[in-house]
Design a protein around this motif. Structure first.
Motif, short mmCIF file in Angstrom:
data_model
loop_
_atom_site.label_atom_id
_atom_site.label_comp_id
_atom_site.label_asym_id
_atom_site.label_seq_id
_atom_site.Cartn_x
_atom_site.Cartn_y
_atom_site.Cartn_z
N GLY A 95 23.40 54.16 43.05
CA GLY A 95 23.48 54.14 41.59
C GLY A 95 24.09 55.38 40.98
N ALA A 96 24.65 56.27 41.80
CA ALA A 96 25.21 57.53 41.27
C ALA A 96 26.65 57.68 41.72
CB ALA A 96 24.38 58.72 41.75
N LYS A 97 27.39 58.46 40.98
CA LYS A 97 28.79 58.71 41.31
C LYS A 97 28.86 59.81 42.37
CE LYS A 97 31.62 58.65 37.90
NZ LYS A 97 32.37 59.00 36.67
N PHE A 98 29.71 59.61 43.38
CA PHE A 98 29.88 60.68 44.37
C PHE A 98 31.31 60.73 44.88
CE2 PHE A 98 29.23 57.29 47.42
CZ PHE A 98 29.82 57.71 48.61
N ALA A 99 31.68 61.93 45.33
CA ALA A 99 32.99 62.19 45.92
C ALA A 99 32.80 62.44 47.40
CB ALA A 99 33.65 63.40 45.26
N ALA A 117 35.01 74.97 43.13
CA ALA A 117 35.45 74.11 42.04
C ALA A 117 34.34 73.15 41.62
CB ALA A 117 36.69 73.32 42.46
N PHE A 118 33.61 72.64 42.60
CA PHE A 118 32.50 71.75 42.33
C PHE A 118 31.41 72.48 41.54
CE2 PHE A 118 31.18 67.55 43.20
CZ PHE A 118 29.79 67.54 43.32
N ASN A 119 31.21 73.74 41.87
CA ASN A 119 30.23 74.55 41.16
C ASN A 119 30.60 74.68 39.68
OD1 ASN A 119 27.99 76.40 40.88
ND2 ASN A 119 29.47 78.07 40.91
N HIS A 120 31.91 74.91 39.41
CA HIS A 120 32.37 75.01 38.02
C HIS A 120 32.20 73.67 37.29
CE1 HIS A 120 33.88 79.06 38.17
NE2 HIS A 120 34.67 78.80 39.20
N SER A 130 27.98 63.89 42.71
CA SER A 130 27.60 64.55 43.96
C SER A 130 28.81 64.60 44.89
CB SER A 130 26.46 63.78 44.64
OG SER A 130 25.31 63.74 43.85
N LEU A 131 28.69 65.41 45.93
CA LEU A 131 29.75 65.53 46.93
C LEU A 131 29.17 65.30 48.32
CD1 LEU A 131 32.64 66.36 47.90
CD2 LEU A 131 31.80 68.73 47.94
N LEU A 132 29.78 64.42 49.07
CA LEU A 132 29.48 64.26 50.49
C LEU A 132 30.58 64.96 51.26
CD1 LEU A 132 28.11 63.13 53.00
CD2 LEU A 132 29.35 60.97 52.63
N ASN A 160 23.66 74.14 45.68
CA ASN A 160 22.48 73.27 45.66
C ASN A 160 21.29 73.96 45.03
OD1 ASN A 160 23.72 71.05 46.81
ND2 ASN A 160 23.17 71.60 48.90
N ALA A 161 21.15 75.26 45.28
CA ALA A 161 20.03 76.00 44.69
C ALA A 161 20.19 76.14 43.19
CB ALA A 161 19.93 77.38 45.35
N GLU A 162 21.44 76.32 42.73
CA GLU A 162 21.67 76.54 41.30
C GLU A 162 21.61 75.25 40.49
OE1 GLU A 162 25.05 78.45 38.29
OE2 GLU A 162 25.19 78.74 40.47
N HIS A 163 22.14 74.15 41.05
CA HIS A 163 22.29 72.93 40.26
C HIS A 163 21.38 71.78 40.70
CE1 HIS A 163 25.81 74.62 38.26
NE2 HIS A 163 26.29 74.97 39.45
N GLY A 164 20.77 71.91 41.87
CA GLY A 164 19.94 70.83 42.36
C GLY A 164 18.59 70.77 41.67
N THR A 165 17.94 69.62 41.81
CA THR A 165 16.60 69.44 41.28
C THR A 165 15.72 68.90 42.41
OG1 THR A 165 16.95 67.13 40.62
CG2 THR A 165 17.59 68.84 39.03
N ASP A 166 14.46 68.66 42.09
CA ASP A 166 13.56 68.10 43.10
C ASP A 166 14.02 66.72 43.56
OD1 ASP A 166 12.00 70.35 42.92
OD2 ASP A 166 10.56 69.48 41.51
N ASP A 167 14.73 66.01 42.68
CA ASP A 167 15.12 64.64 43.00
C ASP A 167 16.61 64.46 43.29
OD1 ASP A 167 12.48 63.76 42.43
OD2 ASP A 167 12.95 63.82 40.29
N TRP A 168 17.37 65.54 43.17
CA TRP A 168 18.83 65.38 43.29
C TRP A 168 19.46 66.61 43.93
CZ3 TRP A 168 23.02 67.79 40.53
CH2 TRP A 168 24.27 67.17 40.75
N ARG A 169 20.33 66.38 44.93
CA ARG A 169 21.05 67.45 45.60
C ARG A 169 22.54 67.26 45.34
NH1 ARG A 169 21.50 67.99 51.78
NH2 ARG A 169 20.05 66.25 51.69
N PRO A 170 23.22 68.26 44.79
CA PRO A 170 24.63 68.10 44.44
C PRO A 170 25.54 67.87 45.65
CG PRO A 170 23.69 70.00 43.33
CD PRO A 170 22.67 69.54 44.31
N ILE A 171 25.33 68.65 46.72
CA ILE A 171 26.23 68.56 47.87
C ILE A 171 25.44 68.17 49.12
CG2 ILE A 171 27.89 69.78 49.34
CD1 ILE A 171 28.49 71.64 47.03
#
Length: 253
Positions: A95-99, A117-120, A130-132, A160-171
């Motif tokens: 249900g989420a967008k990912f690259a 770039a992903f961080n920006h 998210s990025l795989l 991941n530490a800066e933008h992630g949450t308990d329920d979501w990991r960016p990379i």
């Protein structure tokens, strides 16, 4: 660049002993012609260079894939372990967008710049995508490659530490290897294919990503202008980008 190679004149003379020289891109072919003109005063006519030995024809032969065959991988059966591995990865993005990025863990692939770039992007649009990142190790016996692996992994952990949450990991990052059939499924599921090497002779991942897309609802290919494959895509088929950071920021690297 060739002038940095030891005995580069002898190397180029040896190349001209052949009747045919093939190049991946027009850029590489034209660069070789410039070197012949610069170092030997040789000119080409209709793609042919004449020397005392005889004639050498220069031509572009870009490596490619069979897109029909690659698309057929989508229907191929996976082994139970690989099916479980693919399903487990895709569950992270339901249900989420990912690259997706698929690269050898090599500094020329620009994975660290991609992570930055992903961080920006996440700073500007939190939680948007998210990025795989699939990155099989390369040249593990070379210290600089081990250091690069550590550098990339530290950068991913920071994002991941800066933008992630308990329920979501960016990379989501893995060093695992995948069959072509498994990659085809991952390419099809991804909304964005990210192919951003700092320099690459061709890069077939770009072509594989496109071949795996649903024609009725394709994803977007983000492609480095410095990949050889960029010559095979126009602006309607890929988003061509410069993977390097803006010049004002480069002093940090």
């Amino acid at each position: 660049m060739i002038a940095h190679v030891p005995n580069y004149r002898e190397l180029m003379k040896s190349m001209l002993e052949y009747d045919l020289l093939g190049f991946q891109t027009n850029r590489d072919l034209n660069n070789f012609l410039v070197c012949l003109r610069t170092y030997f005063g040789l000119e080409s006519k209709d793609g042919v260079v004449t020397t005392q030995r005889g004639q050498t024809r220069l031509q572009k032969f870009p490596i490619g894939i069979d897109p029909k065959q690659f698309a057929e991988y989508l229907a191929a059966d996976l082994s139970p372990p690989e099916q479980e591995k693919v399903s487990s990865l895709l569950q992270n993005f339901e249900g989420a967008k990912f690259a997706i990025g698929v690269d050898r863990l090599d500094y020329t692939k620009g994975i660290d710049k991609r992570v930055e770039a992903f961080n920006h992007l996440l700073a500007a649009e939190p939680g948007s995508i998210s990025l795989l990142q699939i990155a099989p190790p390369s040249r593990t016996d070379v210290e600089q490659y081990r250091k690069y692996k550590e550098h990339v992994e530290n950068a991913i952990n920071d994002v991941n530490a800066e933008h992630g949450t308990d329920d979501w990991r960016p990379i989501h990052y893995t060093n695992g290897s995948f069959s072509q059939a498994a990659l085809a499924r991952l390419y099809r599921a991804a909304h964005v294919g990210v192919v951003t090497p700092l320099r690459d002779g061709m890069n077939l991942v770009a072509k594989e990503y496109v071949a795996a897309q649903d024609p009725e609802n394709p994803g977007v290919l983000v492609l480095s202008k410095f990949a050889g494959a960029a010559e095979d895509f126009n602006d309607d088929e890929a988003l061509l980008v410069d993977p390097k950071p803006p010049r004002r920021d480069r002093r940090r690297y």
